[in-house]
Design a protein around this motif. Structure first.
Motif, PDB file in Angstrom:
ATOM      1  N   UNK A   1      36.374  36.032  57.159  1.00  0.00           N
ATOM      2  CA  UNK A   1      37.639  36.111  57.850  1.00  0.00           C
ATOM      3  C   UNK A   1      37.541  37.135  58.980  1.00  0.00           C
ATOM      4  N   UNK A   2      38.323  36.924  59.997  1.00  0.00           N
ATOM      5  CA  UNK A   2      38.303  37.798  61.177  1.00  0.00           C
ATOM      6  C   UNK A   2      39.686  38.382  61.432  1.00  0.00           C
ATOM      7  N   UNK A   3      39.720  39.592  61.946  1.00  0.00           N
ATOM      8  CA  UNK A   3      40.938  40.253  62.390  1.00  0.00           C
ATOM      9  C   UNK A   3      40.782  40.437  63.893  1.00  0.00           C
ATOM     10  N   UNK A   4      41.258  39.471  64.678  1.00  0.00           N
ATOM     11  CA  UNK A   4      41.076  39.471  66.125  1.00  0.00           C
ATOM     12  C   UNK A   4      42.438  39.327  66.795  1.00  0.00           C
ATOM     13  N   UNK A   5      42.690  40.188  67.786  1.00  0.00           N
ATOM     14  CA  UNK A   5      43.929  40.144  68.548  1.00  0.00           C
ATOM     15  C   UNK A   5      43.577  40.112  70.030  1.00  0.00           C
ATOM     16  N   UNK A   6      44.246  39.260  70.781  1.00  0.00           N
ATOM     17  CA  UNK A   6      44.113  39.232  72.242  1.00  0.00           C
ATOM     18  C   UNK A   6      45.521  39.267  72.817  1.00  0.00           C
ATOM     19  N   UNK A 106      41.935  48.864  70.154  1.00  0.00           N
ATOM     20  CA  UNK A 106      41.299  48.120  71.242  1.00  0.00           C
ATOM     21  C   UNK A 106      39.782  48.244  71.165  1.00  0.00           C
ATOM     22  N   UNK A 107      39.117  47.129  71.365  1.00  0.00           N
ATOM     23  CA  UNK A 107      37.665  47.106  71.457  1.00  0.00           C
ATOM     24  C   UNK A 107      37.216  46.800  72.882  1.00  0.00           C
ATOM     25  N   UNK A 108      38.132  46.216  73.658  1.00  0.00           N
ATOM     26  CA  UNK A 108      37.845  45.892  75.050  1.00  0.00           C
ATOM     27  C   UNK A 108      39.170  45.845  75.803  1.00  0.00           C
ATOM     28  N   UNK A 109      39.194  46.386  77.009  1.00  0.00           N
ATOM     29  CA  UNK A 109      40.381  46.319  77.862  1.00  0.00           C
ATOM     30  C   UNK A 109      39.933  45.840  79.235  1.00  0.00           C
TER      31      UNK A 109
END
Length: 136
Positions: A1-6, A106-109
């Protein structure tokens, strides 16, 4: 499972930076995202014919090189795209009441617009990865 937000939206206030005793740089800012309000699957319009929008506010946290880049290059009103993960916290306040919070780590902005002070100057701003501390 993934926990990804955009999330793509506008920065709500100037990013706030601090450094822990261990030397970790932490930067916080709020991000506003909007979507049209719907009724029966259709956008609701106001008396002037404009779509009624619902705005959500998100707390964003950046660390180290990413935090440094955000603190140096972002300001209120800029458009950014944040990729990261949802982080939930629970604590008990002084009155003994359980409190809950939610933030995006945040992992990338990606900077989608320039700060007002630099508009029209130089090359486009580029995305900044978490551990990348090199200027653009």
């Amino acid at each position: 499972m993934q926990n990804i937000v955009i999330l793509a939206g506008n920065i709500g206030q100037a990013p706030e930076a601090r450094t822990t005793q261990g030397g970790t740089k932490i930067v916080h800012f709020t991000l506003a995202t909007s979507r049209p309000r719907l009724a029966e699957g259709r956008p609701i319009r106001d008396e002037h014919g404009y779509r009624v929008m619902d705005t959500e506010w998100h707390r964003i946290t950046c660390f180290n090189g990413l935090g440094k880049s955000v603190a140096e290059n972002c300001e209120k009103g800029m458009k950014v795209l944040v990729q990261g993960r949802i982080h939930y916290t629970k604590w008990t306040d002084a009155a003994g009441v359980d409190r809950y919070g939610c933030e995006i780590i945040a992992e990338k902005v990606d900077f989608l617009s320039r700060p007002k002070a630099t508009e029209g100057d130089g090359p486009e701003l580029v995305d900044r990865d978490r551990d990348d501390e090199v200027g653009f």
